[in-house]
Design an enzyme around this catalytic site. Structure first.
Site, PDB file in Angstrom:
ATOM      1  NE  ARG A   6      -7.288 -37.674   3.515  1.00 48.51           N
ATOM      2  CZ  ARG A   6      -6.231 -37.343   4.233  1.00 48.51           C
ATOM      3  NH1 ARG A   6      -5.470 -36.334   3.878  1.00 48.51           N
ATOM      4  NH2 ARG A   6      -5.935 -38.012   5.339  1.00 48.51           N
ATOM      5  CB  CYS A  40     -11.480 -46.547   3.796  1.00 47.32           C
ATOM      6  SG  CYS A  40     -12.004 -45.278   4.937  1.00 47.32           S
ATOM      7  CB  ILE A  78     -13.025 -46.193  10.386  1.00 49.39           C
ATOM      8  CG1 ILE A  78     -13.727 -47.448  10.920  1.00 49.39           C
ATOM      9  CG2 ILE A  78     -12.024 -45.652  11.404  1.00 49.39           C
ATOM     10  CD1 ILE A  78     -12.833 -48.667  11.001  1.00 49.39           C
ATOM     11  NE  ARG A  79      -9.473 -41.854  11.938  1.00 50.19           N
ATOM     12  CZ  ARG A  79      -8.504 -42.154  11.083  1.00 50.19           C
ATOM     13  NH1 ARG A  79      -8.159 -41.308  10.132  1.00 50.19           N
ATOM     14  NH2 ARG A  79      -7.862 -43.285  11.178  1.00 50.19           N
ATOM     15  CG  HIS A  98     -13.051 -50.205   6.738  1.00 53.17           C
ATOM     16  ND1 HIS A  98     -11.734 -50.328   6.387  1.00 53.17           N
ATOM     17  CD2 HIS A  98     -13.249 -48.898   7.025  1.00 53.17           C
ATOM     18  CE1 HIS A  98     -11.142 -49.158   6.458  1.00 53.17           C
ATOM     19  NE2 HIS A  98     -12.043 -48.267   6.847  1.00 53.17           N
ATOM     20  CD  GLU A 110     -11.514 -53.919   5.457  1.00 52.09           C
ATOM     21  OE1 GLU A 110     -12.395 -53.905   4.563  1.00 52.09           O
ATOM     22  OE2 GLU A 110     -11.016 -52.885   5.941  1.00 52.09           O
ATOM     23  N   GLY A 128      -6.724 -47.167   5.873  1.00 51.68           N
ATOM     24  CA  GLY A 128      -5.608 -46.748   6.723  1.00 51.68           C
ATOM     25  C   GLY A 128      -5.500 -45.244   6.654  1.00 51.68           C
ATOM     26  CD  GLU A 129      -4.516 -40.826   7.845  1.00 49.34           C
ATOM     27  OE1 GLU A 129      -5.313 -41.322   8.655  1.00 49.34           O
ATOM     28  OE2 GLU A 129      -4.796 -39.841   7.137  1.00 49.34           O
TER      29      GLU A 129
HETATM   30  N1  GLN Z   1      -9.298 -40.766   6.984  1.00 43.38           N
HETATM   31  C1  GLN Z   1      -8.410 -41.652   6.276  1.00 43.38           C
HETATM   32  C2  GLN Z   1      -7.696 -40.922   5.140  1.00 43.38           C
HETATM   33  O1  GLN Z   1      -8.053 -39.844   4.812  1.00 43.38           O
HETATM   34  C3  GLN Z   1      -9.150 -42.838   5.736  1.00 43.38           C
HETATM   35  C4  GLN Z   1      -9.700 -43.667   6.870  1.00 43.38           C
HETATM   36  C5  GLN Z   1      -9.766 -45.130   6.612  1.00 43.38           C
HETATM   37  O2  GLN Z   1      -9.145 -45.668   5.694  1.00 43.38           O
HETATM   38  N2  GLN Z   1     -10.482 -45.811   7.475  1.00 43.38           N
HETATM   39  O3  GLN Z   1      -6.767 -41.447   4.589  1.00 43.38           O
END
Ligand code: GLN
Length: 177
Positions: free
Chosen positions: A97, A78, A124-125, A160, A162, A46-47
């Site tokens: 990050r 992540c 993903i990022r 990920h 999942e 997530g973030e």
């Molecule tokens: N870019 C997000 C972060 O720095 C992590 C991305 C993710 O969990 N898919 O928190």
């Protein structure tokens, strides 16, 4: 019984993936949830900045920290990896990050995860692990960068599992007792 940190991010996908493997889970959204009796923990993607803010505000931090330090199996993906390394500080690695530039912010590869075999990895990022301290086992690398580690019963990964139908990595984690 797995507790899944569910303040933000893709906790529902983790619930579904664990359910497919017959593992019961519940959502951790409050201090009371975090104090429940559970024996495994998932920190989802997530973030990470939002997640750590909410974990602090909701008073979840101490109970989770105690559980992790007591040695329950943890799967951190992540943003969860960032939390485990930089916030709970129970995984001795240095995480960077958003390690992949904007052009390749999200991508998918099949790659080897030590002890598990070749598995699909969706990024993903994603962060990467810049440095793994002594005692941390490097489990996967993609393009030379560390993307998965194990330290005792804690698994930290930049991708990920999942989100893919392959269940090998989650099964491996569930086999850690
Ligand atoms: N870019 C997000 C972060 O720095 C992590 C991305 C993710 O969990 N898919 O928190």
């Amino acid at each position: 019984m797995t507790g899944i940190l569910s303040v933000q991010g893709d906790f529902l996908e983790h619930e579904a993936a664990l359910a497919r493997l017959g593992e019961e889970s519940f959502e951790i959204r409050s201090k009371e949830d975090a104090e429940r009796d559970f024996d495994r923990l998932v920190l989802p993607g997530g973030e990470s900045t939002v997640q750590r803010k909410l974990v602090g505000e909701l008073g979840i931090y101490d109970a989770l920290q105690r559980k992790i330090e007591a040695g329950i199996p943890v799967l951190a993906t992540c943003a969860g990896l960032i939390l485990l390394a930089d916030y709970f500080r129970t995984l001795p690695v240095k995480v960077k990050r958003n390690a992949y530039g904007r052009q390749s912010a999200s991508f998918h590869v099949d790659s080897e995860f030590s002890g598990v075999g070749s598995i699909p990895m969706t990024f993903i990022r994603a962060p990467c692990i810049e440095l793994a301290e002594n005692g941390v086992e490097v489990k996967s690398r993609v393009d030379g960068r560390i993307t998965g580690v194990q330290f005792g019963k804690q698994i930290g990964i930049a991708f990920h599992p999942e989100l893919d139908s392959d269940t090998k990595l989650l099964s491996y984690w569930l086999s850690i007792k």
